[in-house]
Write a protein that holds these residues in place. Structure first.
Motif, PDB file in Angstrom:
ATOM      1  N   GLU A 112       0.832  -1.204   0.000  1.00  0.00           N
ATOM      2  CA  GLU A 112       0.000   0.000   0.000  1.00  0.00           C
ATOM      3  C   GLU A 112       0.868   1.257   0.000  1.00  0.00           C
ATOM      4  N   ASN A 113       1.880   1.264   0.873  1.00  0.00           N
ATOM      5  CA  ASN A 113       2.730   2.447   0.968  1.00  0.00           C
ATOM      6  C   ASN A 113       3.616   2.634  -0.252  1.00  0.00           C
ATOM      7  N   LEU A 114       3.846   1.554  -0.984  1.00  0.00           N
ATOM      8  CA  LEU A 114       4.657   1.631  -2.191  1.00  0.00           C
ATOM      9  C   LEU A 114       4.047   2.620  -3.180  1.00  0.00           C
ATOM     10  N   ARG A 115       2.729   2.748  -3.126  1.00  0.00           N
ATOM     11  CA  ARG A 115       2.051   3.672  -4.038  1.00  0.00           C
ATOM     12  C   ARG A 115       1.829   5.042  -3.398  1.00  0.00           C
ATOM     13  N   ALA A 116       2.336   5.223  -2.170  1.00  0.00           N
ATOM     14  CA  ALA A 116       2.094   6.483  -1.475  1.00  0.00           C
ATOM     15  C   ALA A 116       2.834   7.634  -2.159  1.00  0.00           C
ATOM     16  N   ASP A 117       2.277   8.819  -2.006  1.00  0.00           N
ATOM     17  CA  ASP A 117       2.881  10.000  -2.636  1.00  0.00           C
ATOM     18  C   ASP A 117       4.306  10.243  -2.158  1.00  0.00           C
ATOM     19  N   ALA A 153      10.217  10.410  -2.968  1.00  0.00           N
ATOM     20  CA  ALA A 153      11.562   9.870  -2.708  1.00  0.00           C
ATOM     21  C   ALA A 153      12.215   9.418  -4.013  1.00  0.00           C
ATOM     22  N   VAL A 154      11.422   8.824  -4.901  1.00  0.00           N
ATOM     23  CA  VAL A 154      11.962   8.421  -6.200  1.00  0.00           C
ATOM     24  C   VAL A 154      12.368   9.667  -6.991  1.00  0.00           C
ATOM     25  N   MET A 201      11.071  17.918  -9.214  1.00  0.00           N
ATOM     26  CA  MET A 201       9.622  18.007  -9.370  1.00  0.00           C
ATOM     27  C   MET A 201       8.966  18.480  -8.081  1.00  0.00           C
ATOM     28  N   ILE A 202       7.964  19.319  -8.252  1.00  0.00           N
ATOM     29  CA  ILE A 202       7.155  19.776  -7.123  1.00  0.00           C
ATOM     30  C   ILE A 202       5.776  19.163  -7.279  1.00  0.00           C
ATOM     31  N   PHE A 203       5.299  18.508  -6.230  1.00  0.00           N
ATOM     32  CA  PHE A 203       4.022  17.817  -6.345  1.00  0.00           C
ATOM     33  C   PHE A 203       2.881  18.656  -5.803  1.00  0.00           C
ATOM     34  N   GLN A 204       1.694  18.176  -6.140  1.00  0.00           N
ATOM     35  CA  GLN A 204       0.497  18.931  -5.824  1.00  0.00           C
ATOM     36  C   GLN A 204       0.216  19.011  -4.323  1.00  0.00           C
ATOM     37  N   ASP A 205       0.114  17.837  -3.690  1.00  0.00           N
ATOM     38  CA  ASP A 205      -0.309  17.805  -2.297  1.00  0.00           C
ATOM     39  C   ASP A 205       0.917  17.594  -1.410  1.00  0.00           C
ATOM     40  N   ALA A 206       1.393  18.684  -0.817  1.00  0.00           N
ATOM     41  CA  ALA A 206       2.644  18.597  -0.071  1.00  0.00           C
ATOM     42  C   ALA A 206       2.500  17.728   1.172  1.00  0.00           C
ATOM     43  N   LEU A 207       1.302  17.666   1.747  1.00  0.00           N
ATOM     44  CA  LEU A 207       1.147  16.876   2.974  1.00  0.00           C
ATOM     45  C   LEU A 207       1.384  15.392   2.701  1.00  0.00           C
ATOM     46  N   SER A 208       0.793  14.887   1.631  1.00  0.00           N
ATOM     47  CA  SER A 208       0.977  13.464   1.364  1.00  0.00           C
ATOM     48  C   SER A 208       2.289  13.200   0.639  1.00  0.00           C
TER      49      SER A 208
END
Lengths: 309, 352
Positions: free
Chosen positions: A201-206, A211-212, B114-121
């Motif tokens: 599940e966390n593998l797909r986390a933002d 980190a990548v 890269m800068i992402f949309q939702d900084a919290l997640s």
């Protein structure tokens, strides 16, 4: 933090009282009595039995007996076994380290193998590796531990001769290996599944994607960013599991003849030795409570979003 | 601020380092996702270039392929299910799709960020922001933990986070939304990359903070002379900061133009529709225009022009022939540099 720990320790008092009372009353309610068990098949002199009972305080009302037991406990007196005249504290002191060794061995096996399998499968969701792990864990979960115990004993000890079927020397870790694997197998299955799901599940986390995108090497992404988040639910499970392992040791010790707490409880139960059973079970309850407190504190260390006040 | 002084000298050598290739060039990029229901063609032949110091805004609805294109450039697409069947992504003239995984990793974060949309997640919840910022220096430049933390504080200062030294050991959840997005920006800027891709950097923020964050981003971009790809669906954000715009629809670029030209005279009915659906004060009380229909299902993109089922001006040819990206010219044939439109009737659209 300090206040939280104090509150949790205070909460242990009612749990302690409740669990001892419960077990005590169960022992009281069981048919048969310890003094009569002394005589076995012999003819019984009722007057003699009544005399022994009075001297042991077993003729008193239930609550009074419980009170006597508790006051004794707070003076460090766990009571005395009726048949062997051994202090219960000594009996526990003999048996407990053996069970503790077996449990810790099983626990380490669960942690190391379970988390490793879970991580390996979780990093490759829906592949053959992952699916075989799910099948294996399903098998471990659905087969009762005594069946697994006898099956392992039959194959690895009697058929293949790799290990001894019985534990003669509880100091011998080679002999404890098989019982530890049997004891830990159910928890292993749960830990592996929990880790696998959490990792997948966390593998797909933002934040893993971030980190990548930061150009971190894969080892760092998995080791630092993925693992810490994924192990939070696993640690919670492991804490409560340590208590369950000690309980499960009763069955495993029976199969492999380990002279630990399980064996002691079994013996004491068959002779209706209330104070021994209550002493052992209470000890397990306290260990369980302390473990869950430690886990909750560890939880706050792992996840900074959790703060105890 | 010593940091700024050091870097102001950098742009010059960067601009002409011997080859005339643009900083980033995307050529005929295709991306598809293999799903249980079939192949979703998310990107279908995208071309664009970004030069140093230039801001390209990529505009489009959700599912238009703008983020997928960016992820392909970054090399962070999930493959599988994603696949890049054809196309080239040239960074300083080198095709990144042909590089080894290790070479690409070294570019990520240090050359392209890269800068992402939702900084919290997008920030790791269990690590301090100082650690996450410092990680860039530790991994790419081999600095020690202590040096990395000092650099992290510098960065936080640079993106105007108050009391940076005191907050460096805080966790992401202890910051406000705007501050968190500043940390994302700081992380992207850490190694002074040549190109920054900002994927809807302000969408999760409230309006007043949006402007601050955009201003900061634009300011830092000028300072470092970086290329910027700004992915957004907010036309208001674009007008202020972008140099040129690419409008995407169903995985294709349907129109490109310098920013003000596009607002003045759109050459594609889809762009027209987008512009008309901005609420305007002088049309208060009137019904707000909306492009009818929904974005196409990427599993079965309509034949011909993908926009034809929703286009108010669609004709027979639009349902059969896919329009190429025409060069758009003035009525008299005079060149309009940088203007292109993938509409069979671009002349009618722009010149009325």
């Amino acid at each position: 933090m300090g206040r939280y720990v104090a509150r949790r320790l205070l909460q242990m008092i009612p749990v302690f009282l409740g669990s001892t009372l419960l077990i005590f009353s169960m022992m009281y309610a069981l048919p048969g009595d310890p003094v009569r068990a002394l005589y076995g098949e012999q003819a019984i002199d009722q007057a003699q039995i009544a005399e022994i009972k009075r001297s042991l305080g077993l003729d008193k009302p239930f609550l009074l007996q419980y009170w006597d037991y508790l006051t004794g406990l707070f003076q460090g007196d766990f009571g005395t076994q009726i048949a062997s005249q051994q202090p219960v504290a000594d009996v526990i002191a003999d048996a407990f380290p053996i069970t503790a060794r077996l449990t810790i061995f099983a626990f380490l096996f669960t942690v190391v193998v379970g988390i490793t399998l879970g991580v390996v499968a979780g990093l490759r969701p829906d592949t053959l590796v992952d699916k075989s792990l799910l099948a294996l864990t399903l098998l471990l979960i659905s087969v009762p531990s005594f069946v697994l115990g006898y099956a392992f004993q039959y194959f690895f000890a009697f058929q293949l001769g790799w290990v001894d079927p019985n534990v003669n020397d509880p100091e011998n870790y080679g002999q404890l290996l098989l019982p530890a694997i049997v004891l830990g197998s159910l928890s292993l299955a749960y830990v592996a599944r929990l880790t696998r799901t959490s990792i997948a599940e966390n593998l797909r986390a933002d934040y893993v994607r971030t980190a990548v995108a930061k150009g971190l090497p894969r080892r760092r992404i998995v080791g630092v960013h993925l693992m810490r988040n994924s192990l939070i639910p696993v640690v919670t499970f492991l804490g409560s599991d340590l208590g369950a392992l000690m309980g499960g040791a009763v069955v495993t010790e029976g199969i492999f003849n380990v002279r630990g707490v399980g064996y002691t409880v079994y013996e004491a139960l068959s002779r209706r030795e209330g104070s021994t059973v209550v002493g052992v079970v209470t000890l397990i309850v306290i260990i369980y409570l302390v473990c869950s407190l430690l886990v909750d504190l560890l939880y706050a260390v792992l996840d900074p979003r959790i703060r105890y006040a | 601020m010593t940091i700024i002084d050091n870097t102001s000298a950098v742009p010059a050598p960067r601009a002409d380092d011997g080859n005339s290739a643009p900083l980033l060039e995307v050529r005929d990029l295709h991306v598809e996702f293999h799903t249980r229901d079939g192949v979703a063609r998310a990107v279908n032949g995208v071309n664009y270039t970004v030069d140093a110091g230039e801001t390209l805004a990529v505009l489009g609805e959700s599912g238009s392929g703008k983020s997928v294109t960016a992820q392909a450039i970054m090399g962070i697409l999930d493959m599988p299910p994603g696949r890049i069947p054809q196309g080239e992504i040239l960074f300083r003239g080198q095709d990144m799709l042909k590089m080894s995984a290790e070479d690409r990793r070294k570019i990520r974060g240090s050359k392209i960020a890269m800068i992402f949309q939702d900084a919290l997640s997008s920030l790791n919840p269990v690590l301090t922001v100082g650690y996450q910022l410092g990680e860039m220096f530790r991994v790419h430049e081999g600095l020690s933990k202590k040096e990395a933390k000092a650099k992290a504080i510098e960065l936080m200062d640079q993106v105007k986070i108050p009391a940076a030294a005191a907050r460096v050991n805080d966790y992401p959840h202890q910051f406000s939304g705007g501050m968190r997005q500043r940390i994302m920006i700081a992380m992207a800027l850490a190694l002074e990359p040549d190109l920054i891709i900002a994927d809807e950097p302000t969408t999760a923020l409230d309006v007043t903070v949006q402007a601050q964050v955009m201003d900061l981003l634009a300011e830092l971009q000028r300072e470092y002379h970086m290329g910027l790809i700004l992915i957004t669906h907010d036309l208001g954000v674009v007008a202020d900061v972008a140099d040129k715009i690419a409008v995407m629809y169903a995985g294709r670029i349907v129109e490109t133009a310098p920013v003000h030209e596009l607002y003045k005279r759109p050459a594609h009915p889809y762009t027209r529709g987008l512009l008309d659906s901005i609420p305007r004060l002088d049309q208060k009380g009137q019904e707000l225009y909306a492009i009818q229909g929904l974005p196409p299902n990427l599993l079965k993109i309509p034949t011909g022009c993908a926009f034809n089922p929703r286009c108010p001006k669609a004709q027979d040819i639009c349902r059969t022939d896919t329009p190429p990206l025409y060069d758009v010219t003035e009525r008299d044939g005079g060149a309009l540099p940088g203007r292109r439109s993938a509409c069979h009737f671009w002349k009618e659209q722009i010149h009325g």
